[in-house]
Design an enzyme around this catalytic site. Structure first.
Site, PDB file in Angstrom:
ATOM      1  N   HIS A 257      -2.706  46.127  31.170  1.00 31.35           N
ATOM      2  CA  HIS A 257      -2.033  45.575  32.346  1.00 31.35           C
ATOM      3  C   HIS A 257      -0.946  44.590  31.941  1.00 31.35           C
ATOM      4  CE1 HIS A 257      -3.969  41.556  32.119  1.00 31.35           C
ATOM      5  NE2 HIS A 257      -4.940  42.228  31.545  1.00 31.35           N
TER       6      HIS A 257
ATOM      7  N   ASP B 220      -9.601  40.812  32.233  1.00 28.71           N
ATOM      8  CA  ASP B 220      -8.773  40.002  33.125  1.00 28.71           C
ATOM      9  C   ASP B 220      -9.233  40.142  34.578  1.00 28.71           C
ATOM     10  OD1 ASP B 220      -6.368  39.342  34.873  1.00 28.71           O
ATOM     11  OD2 ASP B 220      -5.545  38.850  32.910  1.00 28.71           O
TER      12      ASP B 220
ATOM     13  N   CYS C 249      -0.932  40.327  30.096  1.00 32.16           N
ATOM     14  CA  CYS C 249      -2.239  40.306  29.447  1.00 32.16           C
ATOM     15  C   CYS C 249      -2.326  39.162  28.442  1.00 32.16           C
ATOM     16  CB  CYS C 249      -2.494  41.637  28.742  1.00 32.16           C
ATOM     17  SG  CYS C 249      -4.093  41.736  27.908  1.00 32.16           S
TER      18      CYS C 249
ATOM     19  N   CYS D 264      -9.352  45.805  30.532  1.00 28.00           N
ATOM     20  CA  CYS D 264      -9.333  44.405  30.114  1.00 28.00           C
ATOM     21  C   CYS D 264     -10.258  43.591  31.016  1.00 28.00           C
ATOM     22  CB  CYS D 264      -7.909  43.866  30.203  1.00 28.00           C
ATOM     23  SG  CYS D 264      -7.729  42.150  29.657  1.00 28.00           S
TER      24      CYS D 264
ATOM     25  N   ARG E 153      -7.713  39.902  37.239  1.00 26.48           N
ATOM     26  CA  ARG E 153      -6.758  40.540  38.145  1.00 26.48           C
ATOM     27  C   ARG E 153      -6.799  42.062  38.079  1.00 26.48           C
ATOM     28  NH1 ARG E 153      -1.929  37.146  35.566  1.00 26.48           N
ATOM     29  NH2 ARG E 153      -3.156  37.857  33.761  1.00 26.48           N
TER      30      ARG E 153
END
Length: 235
Positions: free
Chosen positions: A102, A43, A105, A41, A45
């Site tokens: 994760h 993302d 999400c 992803c 993080r």
């Protein structure tokens, strides 16, 4: 106003690069030979190099919203993720493909909401994850389960790519399903025989896909029946 991005670029050149200069030189002269395609992803993080402990040249990375894999339809197009899969397998001859979702999400959460009208591309992209959704309200438990289901869905889609399927069946390529729990610092890996995600700290392997080299007869293994039931298309 300080230019933080410029400061970081200079810091890379003066502080980080000298430690790996010889390695980067070799990667230029010898070319890249990553062993793993990491589909994760976008993302911020999710940190693939920290999760895997990999260094320069070890991972071929694909990042997109929710780590989705587009279907293989055999027609030419302009799809970055599909092109990267083909390049990683056919040109780089990677030995592993990881699909990493994760916790928390935003892309998975968006499957249970209505995207803004202006987000036409996002709306179309989210269709790639709708098979993973549950017919319930978006509770924390439902979202976690959807995140995991989505990882398995993408693994199944990868097997529709002819170059992926043929190499998996010959034992030349392994698929791995991961779900990174951000708040725990734990990666749960998909175990096809158990039909669930297992914390890496207790797992016997680094995760596998929905197809194994030594398939278990679904009629003899109730876990496979549960997987089939979980992934049976809903009306």
């Amino acid at each position: 106003m300080p230019d933080e991005l410029l400061t970081r670029l200079r810091r890379f050149n003066t502080d980080f690069f000298p430690q790996y200069q010889a390695q980067f030189k070799d990667l230029v002269e010898q070319g890249q030979h990553p062993t793993t395609l990491f589909i994760g992803c976008s993302d911020s993080r999710l940190v693939p190099y920290m999760l895997t402990g990999a260094g320069p040249g070890e991972l071929f990375l694909v990042r997109n919203v929710a780590a989705f894999v587009p279907p293989y339809d055999g027609s030419a197009g302009h799809h970055g993720t599909a092109a990267a899969i083909e390049y990683a397998v056919l040109a780089l001859d990677v030995k592993h493909i990881i699909v990493c979702g994760h916790s928390h999400c935003g892309g998975i959460r968006a499957l249970y909401t209505e995207p803004p009208p202006e987000a036409t591309n996002l709306r179309a992209w989210l269709d790639l994850g709708r098979e993973a959704t549950l017919p319930v309200q978006a509770s924390p438990e439902a979202l976690r389960r959807t995140e995991e289901r989505s990882v398995v869905l993408q693994l199944e889609r990868l097997m529709d790519y002819p170059m992926v399927r043929s190499r998996v069946e010959r034992g030349e390529l392994s698929l791995h399903g991961w779900h990174y729990v951000i708040e725990d610092g734990e990666v749960n890996v998909f175990d096809v025989r158990q039909g669930r995600f297992v914390p890496a700290s207790r797992a016997e392997h680094s995760g596998d896909g929905p197809y194994s080299l030594e398939p278990v007869d679904p009629g003899q293994n109730p876990i496979f029946n549960e997987i089939d039931e979980a992934w049976r298309p809903r009306d």
